[in-house]
Scaffold this motif. Structure first.
Motif, PDB file in Angstrom:
ATOM      1  N   ARG A   1       0.823  -1.215   0.000  1.00  0.00           N
ATOM      2  CA  ARG A   1       0.000   0.000   0.000  1.00  0.00           C
ATOM      3  C   ARG A   1       0.856   1.264   0.000  1.00  0.00           C
ATOM      4  O   ARG A   1       0.534   2.238  -0.685  1.00  0.00           O
ATOM      5  CB  ARG A   1      -0.929   0.011   1.214  1.00  0.00           C
ATOM      6  CG  ARG A   1      -2.068  -0.976   1.120  1.00  0.00           C
ATOM      7  CD  ARG A   1      -2.834  -1.051   2.435  1.00  0.00           C
ATOM      8  NE  ARG A   1      -3.888  -2.035   2.393  1.00  0.00           N
ATOM      9  CZ  ARG A   1      -5.182  -1.738   2.416  1.00  0.00           C
ATOM     10  NH1 ARG A   1      -5.579  -0.498   2.502  1.00  0.00           N
ATOM     11  NH2 ARG A   1      -6.074  -2.701   2.372  1.00  0.00           N
ATOM     12  N   GLU A   5       3.984   1.527  -1.138  1.00  0.00           N
ATOM     13  CA  GLU A   5       4.631   1.645  -2.443  1.00  0.00           C
ATOM     14  C   GLU A   5       3.659   2.164  -3.494  1.00  0.00           C
ATOM     15  O   GLU A   5       4.056   2.911  -4.389  1.00  0.00           O
ATOM     16  CB  GLU A   5       5.216   0.299  -2.861  1.00  0.00           C
ATOM     17  CG  GLU A   5       6.471  -0.064  -2.086  1.00  0.00           C
ATOM     18  CD  GLU A   5       7.017  -1.442  -2.414  1.00  0.00           C
ATOM     19  OE1 GLU A   5       6.260  -2.289  -2.952  1.00  0.00           O
ATOM     20  OE2 GLU A   5       8.200  -1.692  -2.122  1.00  0.00           O
ATOM     21  N   MET A   6       2.385   1.800  -3.384  1.00  0.00           N
ATOM     22  CA  MET A   6       1.371   2.308  -4.322  1.00  0.00           C
ATOM     23  C   MET A   6       1.176   3.822  -4.164  1.00  0.00           C
ATOM     24  O   MET A   6       0.773   4.501  -5.101  1.00  0.00           O
ATOM     25  CB  MET A   6       0.028   1.593  -4.119  1.00  0.00           C
ATOM     26  CG  MET A   6       0.048   0.119  -4.518  1.00  0.00           C
ATOM     27  SD  MET A   6       0.477  -0.145  -6.242  1.00  0.00           S
ATOM     28  CE  MET A   6      -0.924   0.573  -7.050  1.00  0.00           C
ATOM     29  N   GLU A   7       1.475   4.341  -2.981  1.00  0.00           N
ATOM     30  CA  GLU A   7       1.365   5.784  -2.742  1.00  0.00           C
ATOM     31  C   GLU A   7       2.668   6.513  -3.077  1.00  0.00           C
ATOM     32  O   GLU A   7       2.756   7.728  -2.925  1.00  0.00           O
ATOM     33  CB  GLU A   7       0.991   6.052  -1.281  1.00  0.00           C
ATOM     34  CG  GLU A   7      -0.429   5.651  -0.958  1.00  0.00           C
ATOM     35  CD  GLU A   7      -0.850   6.054   0.451  1.00  0.00           C
ATOM     36  OE1 GLU A   7      -0.025   6.624   1.204  1.00  0.00           O
ATOM     37  OE2 GLU A   7      -2.013   5.804   0.786  1.00  0.00           O
TER      38      GLU A   7
END
Length: 128
Positions: free
Chosen positions: A80, A82-84
């Motif tokens: 999560r 890394e997705m941000e």
């Protein structure tokens, strides 16, 4: 039937602090608690995250940027983040780049007192 337990003021302040962490940044459990006015309250921040729903839980990490959740939950948190856009160095978040600094009250620096100069008589006593 008993009434559902209402969250304490401390829990509400911690929830508000967590909601202030913007997307793409992280904070530590201790920093969240301190921002909520509860110094040394990192464990309380962990408890609030465990009991609350709808919070961006993945934006709160352990001291030094370490992901403290075991197993699959820790992998989910890393994914999560890394997705941000949060970057990691090994197993830790690069806190220098991605740590959210809560705006806080600037504490006045303590005045340091200069040591008193010793009189000539005191210097003589030390020599002998």
């Amino acid at each position: 039937m008993s009434k559902p337990k209402q969250p304490s003021q401390a829990s509400l302040r911690i929830r508000q602090a967590i909601l202030k962490i913007p997307r793409g940044q992280v904070s530590s459990y201790g920093a969240v608690a301190a921002a909520a006015g509860i110094p040394r309250g990192a464990r309380l921040a962990v408890r609030v995250l465990n009991q609350s729903h709808g919070l961006p839980w993945h934006r709160v990490v352990a001291a030094g940027g370490r992901i403290a959740l075991p197993g699959e939950h820790g992998l989910d948190q890393r994914f999560r983040l890394e997705m941000e856009g949060v970057k990691f160095s090994g197993k830790k978040v690069r806190m220098a780049e991605f740590e959210f600094k809560f705006p806080g009250k600037k504490t006045a620096k303590r005045k340091t007192t200069k040591p008193k100069k010793k009189s000539a008589g005191e210097k003589q006593k030390r020599r002998s």
